[in-house]
Every structure is written in structure tokens, then in C-alpha cells.
Design an enzyme around this catalytic site. Structure first.
Site, PDB file in Angstrom:
ATOM      1  N   PRO A 115      70.139  34.517  46.871  1.00  0.00           N
ATOM      2  CA  PRO A 115      70.494  35.152  48.439  1.00  0.00           C
ATOM      3  C   PRO A 115      71.965  35.878  48.430  1.00  0.00           C
ATOM      4  O   PRO A 115      72.072  36.923  49.112  1.00  0.00           O
ATOM      5  CB  PRO A 115      70.337  33.940  49.361  1.00  0.00           C
ATOM      6  CG  PRO A 115      69.475  33.305  48.574  1.00  0.00           C
ATOM      7  CD  PRO A 115      69.386  33.231  47.356  1.00  0.00           C
ATOM      8  N   LEU A 116      73.135  35.149  48.082  1.00  0.00           N
ATOM      9  CA  LEU A 116      74.172  35.613  48.170  1.00  0.00           C
ATOM     10  C   LEU A 116      74.450  36.775  47.379  1.00  0.00           C
ATOM     11  O   LEU A 116      75.014  37.794  47.931  1.00  0.00           O
ATOM     12  CB  LEU A 116      75.131  34.398  47.800  1.00  0.00           C
ATOM     13  CG  LEU A 116      75.635  33.321  48.577  1.00  0.00           C
ATOM     14  CD1 LEU A 116      76.632  32.385  48.016  1.00  0.00           C
ATOM     15  CD2 LEU A 116      76.229  33.795  49.869  1.00  0.00           C
ATOM     16  N   PRO A 128      65.290  45.683  37.061  1.00  0.00           N
ATOM     17  CA  PRO A 128      66.472  46.066  37.621  1.00  0.00           C
ATOM     18  C   PRO A 128      66.786  45.221  38.851  1.00  0.00           C
ATOM     19  O   PRO A 128      68.107  44.883  39.127  1.00  0.00           O
ATOM     20  CB  PRO A 128      66.612  47.572  38.057  1.00  0.00           C
ATOM     21  CG  PRO A 128      64.973  47.835  37.982  1.00  0.00           C
ATOM     22  CD  PRO A 128      64.214  46.732  37.077  1.00  0.00           C
ATOM     23  N   LEU A 129      66.039  44.368  39.513  1.00  0.00           N
ATOM     24  CA  LEU A 129      66.503  43.641  40.745  1.00  0.00           C
ATOM     25  C   LEU A 129      65.729  42.428  40.567  1.00  0.00           C
ATOM     26  O   LEU A 129      65.862  41.542  41.688  1.00  0.00           O
ATOM     27  CB  LEU A 129      65.819  44.379  42.042  1.00  0.00           C
ATOM     28  CG  LEU A 129      66.455  45.472  42.866  1.00  0.00           C
ATOM     29  CD1 LEU A 129      65.671  45.969  43.985  1.00  0.00           C
ATOM     30  CD2 LEU A 129      67.851  45.139  43.144  1.00  0.00           C
ATOM     31  N   TYR A 140      49.019  46.357  29.387  1.00  0.00           N
ATOM     32  CA  TYR A 140      49.071  46.493  30.640  1.00  0.00           C
ATOM     33  C   TYR A 140      47.622  47.007  31.032  1.00  0.00           C
ATOM     34  O   TYR A 140      47.082  47.865  30.958  1.00  0.00           O
ATOM     35  CB  TYR A 140      49.943  47.572  31.193  1.00  0.00           C
ATOM     36  CG  TYR A 140      51.405  47.307  30.727  1.00  0.00           C
ATOM     37  CD1 TYR A 140      51.906  45.930  30.370  1.00  0.00           C
ATOM     38  CD2 TYR A 140      52.181  48.364  30.636  1.00  0.00           C
ATOM     39  CE1 TYR A 140      53.223  45.765  30.325  1.00  0.00           C
ATOM     40  CE2 TYR A 140      53.650  48.041  30.424  1.00  0.00           C
ATOM     41  CZ  TYR A 140      54.166  46.667  30.268  1.00  0.00           C
ATOM     42  OH  TYR A 140      55.424  46.425  29.936  1.00  0.00           O
TER      43      TYR A 140
END
Length: 290
Positions: free
Chosen positions: A222-223, A216-217, A66
Site C-alpha cells: 500500500p505505501l 510492471p505493477l 497461454y
């Protein structure tokens, strides 16, 4: 003015010989764009690390790649000398190239050099936890890992690594690692929409091995995003908060390493992950994976 201390959601987990907060902190975002170079605001990056410690978070996830080096240097500047209860997890098995790519680097000499680099930049004699980073930027790759993992086991026996884990691994690679030496954690991509590791998580929970999801996302079409947003609106909260709260409810061995470059956002994540999800919320959220 001192920031109020929040209650960390999820309680604790025993990670090897350490008791850590299930709500941890992932430091990947404390660099420039594309996880390269210095942050735009170094003072803010140091502040979020100090805020994590002030809030009682004692599990911080990092990697020498990183920056490269940047995040480890920031952690050392912000938190060294480290408290006895702080566990810093890092990774070995990859490097950064001139184009910002993430090529693998898992032969014995490369791994030993990466461990030396982590020891130097973090300013320690022993690394608390090292995950062997497998696969590539697209995800896990089915291949044998014995030689690479044995190198880390050898370093553990020499006393420079306390605990071992694997990252970006298939279930078969987890088992291969466990056939060589004990691991305390598996770090893979997993969230409401990407649930290929459901069976693995349950198996690891029975073995008291931690599962540490990243992104986590990530991967929501879209749905599915609409379904998540619906629950968030009902809760008068945010999709990120709901996703984090769901992960903590999913299994007691799941440890969060949600990342942010803002101390204020860190506090929002702590509060959000403590949402009380109803049975109706959970039913709607669990349907997202379908």
C-alpha cells in the site's frame, strides 16, 4: 474509421539481427480467466493484435502455454502472413496441467515437442526468439540449466530458432547460458517495487543484451502504491502509465511488453508510457524500491 497512428515511446533496440520497438506487446491476457481457454470476445482479441501491428509495434511476446495454444492461434489468425519486421518471441520450458498450474517441462524431449508445437501454432518454419523458461510460478530457482539450454542451442543450430534468451532466471543462470551460447534477451519480473535485477540490467546494457520486465505493477504494498499514485496524480495520468514511463527511463535496454485485451487500452498504454517524468518524479519513484 481508421485509428490514428501514435508515436511509440522509447525508440528502438537491436535484438539480435532485428530492430524492434522498445514498446512491445505481451499477449498473455488474450485468453479466458487464469490464462486458460478462449477469450470471452475473440473478435476483440484479434482486434488488439491488429491494432498493435497498425501502431508499429513489431515485438510481440507469447507462449504456447497461454491457453494453452489459444494465444498462438490468435496471433496466427490476426497477423499471418507476418511482416518481415515483426519479431514474435515465445517460451519453452513449461506446460499447463489439468488444474491450470505451470509445471516445468525442460528435458530434451519436452523442449523439442514445445518447439514443434510453437512452429505449428504460429505457422512458421523458424521461431524468431525463444526464451528458456526457468524456475517456477513463485520465481527463479537456483539450479543448473546447461542441459536444457543446450537443447535449444542444438535446435538453433538446426535452423528452427533464430535467437535465444532466458526467462525467470537468476543472474548466475544468465551467465551459465551465456557460457554456452549468445543470448539476446533476459525476461524477468521487475518493476518500481521489485528491483532485485538492478545490477543485472546494467551489466546486460553494457553487453547490449535486452532486458524484458514482466508484471510492471506487480508486488506493490500500500505505501508504495500511494507513492506511485501521488506521481500519477501530479502528472494527471495513471499509475500504469507512470510505471511504464519509468521503465523506459530506467535503462535503454529495457523493452516493454505491457499486456491488455483491449485495443483502446493498448493505445492508452502507448500514450502513457511516453510521459515526461521530471527529476522530482524520478526521485520519488526511485525511493519506492526502498
Amino acid at each position: 474509421m481508421k485509428t490514428p497512428t501514435l508515436t511509440l515511446p522509447g525508440g528502438t533496440w537491436t535484438l539480435g539481427d532485428a530492430t524492434v520497438s522498445r514498446f512491445g506487446y505481451g499477449a498473455m491476457q488474450l485468453t479466458g480467466p487464469w490464462v486458460l481457454g478462449e477469450p470471452a470476445d475473440r473478435d476483440a482479441a484479434l482486434a488488439v493484435l491488429r491494432e498493435a501491428a497498425a501502431q508499429g509495434i513489431n515485438h510481440i511476446d507469447t507462449a504456447e502455454t497461454y491457453g494453452p495454444r489459444v494465444v498462438n492461434d490468435l496471433i496466427r489468425e490476426a497477423l499471418h502472413p507476418y511482416g518481415e519486421k515483426l519479431l514474435i518471441a515465445t517460451k519453452a520450458g513449461g506446460r499447463r496441467d489439468a488444474e491450470g498450474g505451470w509445471p516445468s517441462a525442460r528435458n530434451s524431449d519436452e523442449l523439442r515437442q514445445q518447439i514443434d508445437d510453437n512452429l505449428e501454432t504460429l505457422g512458421v518454419d523458424v521461431l524468431d526468439l525463444v526464451h528458456l523458461r526457468l524456475g517456477d510460478a513463485s520465481g527463479p530457482v537456483p539450479e543448473r540449466i546447461g542441459e536444457a539450454f543446450q537443447t535449444l542451442v542444438d535446435l538453433q543450430e538446426q535452423g528452427v530458432i533464430r535467437h535465444l534468451g532466458v526467462s525467470n532466471a537468476t543472474a548466475e543462470q544468465v551467465r551459465e547460458a551465456q557460457s554456452i551460447a549468445p543470448i539476446v534477451s533476459v525476461q524477468n519480473m521487475y518493476n518500481l517495487a521489485i528491483r532485485q535485477d538492478d545490477e543485472l540490467i546494467d551489466q546486460l546494457a553494457a553487453e547490449e543484451v535486452a532486458y524484458i520486465p514482466f508484471f510492471p505493477l506487480g508486488g506493490f504494498p500500500p505505501l508504495q502504491s500511494a507513492a506511485l499514485s501521488s506521481v500519477a496524480a501530479r502528472q494527471k495520468s495513471t499509475p500504469m502509465a507512470v510505471a511504464l514511463a519509468w521503465l523506459l527511463r530506467r535503462s535503454p535496454n529495457i523493452l516493454l511488453i505491457a499486456g491488455t485485451s483491449s485495443a483502446a487500452h493498448l493505445r492508452e498504454n502507448i500514450t502513457g508510457a511516453g510521459l515526461e517524468l521530471s527529476d522530482a518524479d524520478l526521485e520519488e519513484l526511485n525511493a519506492i524500491s526502498g
